[in-house]
Design a protein around this motif. Structure first.
Motif, PDB file in Angstrom:
ATOM      1  N   MET A 144      11.297  -0.365   3.587  1.00  7.82           N
ATOM      2  CA  MET A 144      10.330   0.741   3.580  1.00  7.82           C
ATOM      3  C   MET A 144      10.993   2.057   3.965  1.00  7.82           C
ATOM      4  O   MET A 144      10.702   3.108   3.374  1.00  7.82           O
ATOM      5  CB  MET A 144       9.170   0.437   4.525  1.00  7.82           C
ATOM      6  N   ASN A 145      11.871   2.038   4.948  1.00 11.93           N
ATOM      7  CA  ASN A 145      12.606   3.256   5.311  1.00 11.93           C
ATOM      8  C   ASN A 145      13.452   3.742   4.139  1.00 11.93           C
ATOM      9  O   ASN A 145      13.498   4.941   3.845  1.00 11.93           O
ATOM     10  CB  ASN A 145      13.497   2.992   6.525  1.00 11.93           C
ATOM     11  N   GLU A 146      14.130   2.803   3.481  1.00  6.72           N
ATOM     12  CA  GLU A 146      14.975   3.178   2.356  1.00  6.72           C
ATOM     13  C   GLU A 146      14.159   3.761   1.209  1.00  6.72           C
ATOM     14  O   GLU A 146      14.507   4.819   0.663  1.00  6.72           O
ATOM     15  CB  GLU A 146      15.753   1.963   1.850  1.00  6.72           C
ATOM     16  N   GLN A 147      13.066   3.099   0.851  1.00  3.11           N
ATOM     17  CA  GLN A 147      12.259   3.573  -0.277  1.00  3.11           C
ATOM     18  C   GLN A 147      11.604   4.924   0.032  1.00  3.11           C
ATOM     19  O   GLN A 147      11.502   5.777  -0.850  1.00  3.11           O
ATOM     20  CB  GLN A 147      11.209   2.531  -0.649  1.00  3.11           C
ATOM     21  N   CYS A 148      11.179   5.114   1.260  1.00 11.14           N
ATOM     22  CA  CYS A 148      10.620   6.412   1.636  1.00 11.14           C
ATOM     23  C   CYS A 148      11.702   7.483   1.570  1.00 11.14           C
ATOM     24  O   CYS A 148      11.475   8.582   1.060  1.00 11.14           O
ATOM     25  CB  CYS A 148      10.023   6.348   3.039  1.00 11.14           C
ATOM     26  N   GLY A 149      12.889   7.168   2.076  1.00 15.01           N
ATOM     27  CA  GLY A 149      13.995   8.120   2.039  1.00 15.01           C
ATOM     28  C   GLY A 149      14.401   8.479   0.625  1.00 15.01           C
ATOM     29  O   GLY A 149      14.620   9.656   0.305  1.00 15.01           O
ATOM     30  N   LEU A 150      14.497   7.486  -0.242  1.00 14.05           N
ATOM     31  CA  LEU A 150      14.872   7.739  -1.636  1.00 14.05           C
ATOM     32  C   LEU A 150      13.798   8.556  -2.354  1.00 14.05           C
ATOM     33  O   LEU A 150      14.101   9.448  -3.150  1.00 14.05           O
ATOM     34  CB  LEU A 150      15.095   6.423  -2.377  1.00 14.05           C
ATOM     35  N   TRP A 151      12.551   8.251  -2.062  1.00  8.93           N
ATOM     36  CA  TRP A 151      11.425   8.975  -2.661  1.00  8.93           C
ATOM     37  C   TRP A 151      11.447  10.451  -2.250  1.00  8.93           C
ATOM     38  O   TRP A 151      11.313  11.348  -3.077  1.00  8.93           O
ATOM     39  CB  TRP A 151      10.139   8.281  -2.232  1.00  8.93           C
ATOM     40  N   LEU A 152      11.655  10.692  -0.952  1.00  6.14           N
ATOM     41  CA  LEU A 152      11.739  12.075  -0.463  1.00  6.14           C
ATOM     42  C   LEU A 152      12.973  12.782  -1.015  1.00  6.14           C
ATOM     43  O   LEU A 152      12.925  13.979  -1.327  1.00  6.14           O
ATOM     44  CB  LEU A 152      11.770  12.087   1.066  1.00  6.14           C
ATOM     45  N   TYR A 153      14.061  12.047  -1.141  1.00  4.61           N
ATOM     46  CA  TYR A 153      15.291  12.624  -1.677  1.00  4.61           C
ATOM     47  C   TYR A 153      15.088  13.102  -3.113  1.00  4.61           C
ATOM     48  O   TYR A 153      15.496  14.209  -3.477  1.00  4.61           O
ATOM     49  CB  TYR A 153      16.406  11.575  -1.618  1.00  4.61           C
ATOM     50  N   GLU A 154      14.443  12.281  -3.931  1.00  2.71           N
ATOM     51  CA  GLU A 154      14.190  12.672  -5.324  1.00  2.71           C
ATOM     52  C   GLU A 154      13.261  13.871  -5.388  1.00  2.71           C
ATOM     53  O   GLU A 154      13.444  14.772  -6.214  1.00  2.71           O
ATOM     54  CB  GLU A 154      13.593  11.493  -6.105  1.00  2.71           C
ATOM     55  N   ARG A 155      12.277  13.932  -4.517  1.00  4.70           N
ATOM     56  CA  ARG A 155      11.351  15.063  -4.505  1.00  4.70           C
ATOM     57  C   ARG A 155      12.056  16.343  -4.061  1.00  4.70           C
ATOM     58  O   ARG A 155      11.766  17.421  -4.565  1.00  4.70           O
ATOM     59  CB  ARG A 155      10.165  14.768  -3.584  1.00  4.70           C
ATOM     60  N   SER A 156      12.972  16.216  -3.127  1.00  7.25           N
ATOM     61  CA  SER A 156      13.690  17.403  -2.669  1.00  7.25           C
ATOM     62  C   SER A 156      14.587  17.953  -3.768  1.00  7.25           C
ATOM     63  O   SER A 156      14.806  19.166  -3.869  1.00  7.25           O
ATOM     64  CB  SER A 156      14.530  17.088  -1.426  1.00  7.25           C
ATOM     65  N   HIS A 197       0.840  -1.203   0.000  1.00  5.89           N
ATOM     66  CA  HIS A 197       0.000   0.000   0.000  1.00  5.89           C
ATOM     67  C   HIS A 197       0.876   1.254   0.000  1.00  5.89           C
ATOM     68  O   HIS A 197       0.581   2.222  -0.717  1.00  5.89           O
ATOM     69  CB  HIS A 197      -0.915  -0.003   1.226  1.00  5.89           C
ATOM     70  N   ALA A 198       1.950   1.234   0.781  1.00  3.90           N
ATOM     71  CA  ALA A 198       2.845   2.393   0.843  1.00  3.90           C
ATOM     72  C   ALA A 198       3.496   2.664  -0.505  1.00  3.90           C
ATOM     73  O   ALA A 198       3.595   3.813  -0.954  1.00  3.90           O
ATOM     74  CB  ALA A 198       3.914   2.175   1.911  1.00  3.90           C
ATOM     75  N   LEU A 199       3.937   1.603  -1.167  1.00  2.00           N
ATOM     76  CA  LEU A 199       4.578   1.772  -2.469  1.00  2.00           C
ATOM     77  C   LEU A 199       3.582   2.179  -3.538  1.00  2.00           C
ATOM     78  O   LEU A 199       3.933   2.852  -4.509  1.00  2.00           O
ATOM     79  CB  LEU A 199       5.277   0.476  -2.871  1.00  2.00           C
ATOM     80  N   GLU A 200       2.333   1.777  -3.368  1.00  2.00           N
ATOM     81  CA  GLU A 200       1.299   2.110  -4.353  1.00  2.00           C
ATOM     82  C   GLU A 200       0.817   3.547  -4.195  1.00  2.00           C
ATOM     83  O   GLU A 200       0.618   4.258  -5.176  1.00  2.00           O
ATOM     84  CB  GLU A 200       0.123   1.142  -4.208  1.00  2.00           C
ATOM     85  N   THR A 201       0.639   4.009  -2.944  1.00  3.32           N
ATOM     86  CA  THR A 201       0.065   5.341  -2.707  1.00  3.32           C
ATOM     87  C   THR A 201       1.114   6.442  -2.583  1.00  3.32           C
ATOM     88  O   THR A 201       0.827   7.608  -2.842  1.00  3.32           O
ATOM     89  CB  THR A 201      -0.784   5.330  -1.430  1.00  3.32           C
ATOM     90  N   ARG A 202       2.314   6.101  -2.144  1.00  2.00           N
ATOM     91  CA  ARG A 202       3.412   7.052  -2.039  1.00  2.00           C
ATOM     92  C   ARG A 202       3.062   8.278  -1.195  1.00  2.00           C
ATOM     93  O   ARG A 202       2.925   9.389  -1.684  1.00  2.00           O
ATOM     94  CB  ARG A 202       3.862   7.513  -3.421  1.00  2.00           C
ATOM     95  N   LYS A 248      14.179  15.683   5.205  1.00  2.00           N
ATOM     96  CA  LYS A 248      13.399  14.559   5.733  1.00  2.00           C
ATOM     97  C   LYS A 248      13.992  13.209   5.340  1.00  2.00           C
ATOM     98  O   LYS A 248      13.920  12.246   6.098  1.00  2.00           O
ATOM     99  CB  LYS A 248      11.955  14.640   5.228  1.00  2.00           C
ATOM    100  N   HIS A 249      14.521  13.144   4.131  1.00  2.00           N
ATOM    101  CA  HIS A 249      15.013  11.859   3.644  1.00  2.00           C
ATOM    102  C   HIS A 249      16.123  11.302   4.522  1.00  2.00           C
ATOM    103  O   HIS A 249      16.296  10.090   4.625  1.00  2.00           O
ATOM    104  CB  HIS A 249      15.512  11.986   2.199  1.00  2.00           C
ATOM    105  N   ARG A 250      16.863  12.201   5.173  1.00  2.00           N
ATOM    106  CA  ARG A 250      17.994  11.744   5.991  1.00  2.00           C
ATOM    107  C   ARG A 250      17.543  10.856   7.143  1.00  2.00           C
ATOM    108  O   ARG A 250      18.189   9.846   7.445  1.00  2.00           O
ATOM    109  CB  ARG A 250      18.780  12.945   6.530  1.00  2.00           C
ATOM    110  N   ALA A 251      16.451  11.238   7.787  1.00  2.00           N
ATOM    111  CA  ALA A 251      15.970  10.451   8.930  1.00  2.00           C
ATOM    112  C   ALA A 251      15.570   9.047   8.498  1.00  2.00           C
ATOM    113  O   ALA A 251      15.881   8.057   9.176  1.00  2.00           O
ATOM    114  CB  ALA A 251      14.786  11.156   9.577  1.00  2.00           C
ATOM    115  N   TYR A 252      14.910   8.950   7.356  1.00  2.00           N
ATOM    116  CA  TYR A 252      14.481   7.631   6.872  1.00  2.00           C
ATOM    117  C   TYR A 252      15.660   6.781   6.419  1.00  2.00           C
ATOM    118  O   TYR A 252      15.706   5.573   6.673  1.00  2.00           O
ATOM    119  CB  TYR A 252      13.466   7.796   5.737  1.00  2.00           C
ATOM    120  N   LEU A 253      16.615   7.410   5.764  1.00  2.00           N
ATOM    121  CA  LEU A 253      17.784   6.650   5.307  1.00  2.00           C
ATOM    122  C   LEU A 253      18.649   6.211   6.487  1.00  2.00           C
ATOM    123  O   LEU A 253      19.233   5.130   6.464  1.00  2.00           O
ATOM    124  CB  LEU A 253      18.594   7.482   4.312  1.00  2.00           C
ATOM    125  N   LYS A 254      18.717   7.045   7.529  1.00  2.00           N
ATOM    126  CA  LYS A 254      19.449   6.633   8.733  1.00  2.00           C
ATOM    127  C   LYS A 254      18.756   5.443   9.398  1.00  2.00           C
ATOM    128  O   LYS A 254      19.416   4.510   9.866  1.00  2.00           O
ATOM    129  CB  LYS A 254      19.551   7.808   9.710  1.00  2.00           C
TER     130      LYS A 254
END
Length: 269
Positions: free
Chosen positions: A170-182, A141-146, A216-222
């Motif tokens: 999930m932490n990595e994908q959220c971090g990478l997603w936020l990183y690309e958006r930033s 669901h997380a990967l589908e809704t982003r 934000k991406h830093r917290a998820y990637l950490k």
């Protein structure tokens, strides 16, 4: 032997891991040699299993090209299996891969097929109360809704269930997603999962909101790094540290603890 080789690859065992953790070419199990010794139904079964394991490794190491290749190889194999554990593993990582690949590759129907099959499968299991289904379904669901909210929910459920590897993914994908958006200047409405673009009149300076979002991406990637370290995935932890310099700035006591964990994992497998 196949599963043992996968464990060695993930832990980075110096003596028994494949030179490339995404391949099955180690001293314990060599895919090419093993397949050459089989024929008929045995060959088909082994090819299915090696493909599933390489898809699993592709998701962990976030190799989009390999995910796509393995999904295509699985396409001619029946989705459902008499062995529950094997089916659960295959559909979990086929679903995750199917929802990751379309971001980068031309959509050709294979990805939608696997995404649909896996989501329906785990929805059905969740409805009858399967404790193993909910964490996977939340990840899909997380990967589908982003949205940050959906990623946070998936991370929380996986962590509570003790599925450290899925929490890491999930932490990595959220971090990478936020990183690309930033990088593109796109911000997210976290509550609703919608986005808004913030055009910059001064290209060299980010707005305060964009700067906040950019960190934000830093917290998820950490958190992803910590989860991978807890799981004992040394090569994956190294991969993240090499890509993001801020992750490599680990104090000596934390790094010593991580190295001790890795050594313990190697001794177990």
């Amino acid at each position: 032997l196949l599963l043992r080789q996968v464990c060695y690859n993930i832990s980075g065992n110096k003596l028994k891991s494949s030179a490339d953790p995404l391949t099955l070419t180690g001293p314990v199990f060599n895919e090419t040699e093993a397949l050459a010794k089989c024929e008929g139904a045995t060959l088909k079964s082994l090819k299915r299993d090696t493909t599933v394991m390489r898809l699993y490794l592709a998701v962990i190491f976030n190799d989009i090209d390999l995910m796509e290749q393995m999904l295509f190889e699985l396409d001619g194999i029946p989705a459902y299996d008499n062995l529950v554990g094997r089916q659960h593993l295959r559909l979990t990582f086929a679903g995750i891969a199917a929802l990751l690949v379309p971001k980068y590759k031309k959509n050709d129907g294979v990805h939608e097929k696997w995404a649909s099959i896996t989501i329906k499968f785990f929805e059905k299991l969740a409805k009858v109360g399967s404790p193993n289904a909910k964490p996977v379904l939340m990840c899909l669901h997380a990967l589908e809704t982003r949205s940050v909210v959906s990623f946070d929910a998936a991370i929380a459920v996986c962590s509570e269930a003790g599925l450290v590897h899925l929490a890491a993914v999930m932490n990595e994908q959220c971090g990478l997603w936020l990183y690309e958006r930033s990088r593109t200047g796109e911000l997210e409405d976290e509550r609703r999962g919608c986005t808004m673009w913030l055009p910059s009149t001064e290209p060299k300076h980010q707005s305060e909101a964009a700067l906040d979002h950019g960190q934000k991406h830093r917290a998820y990637l950490k958190s992803a790094l910590n989860n991978y370290q807890m799981w004992g995935a040394a090569p994956k932890a190294k991969q993240l540290e090499e890509r993001f310099a801020f992750l490599a700035k680990t104090d000596s006591s934390t790094r010593w603890k991580r190295d001790a964990q890795m050594q313990a994992v190697e001794e177990l497998v």
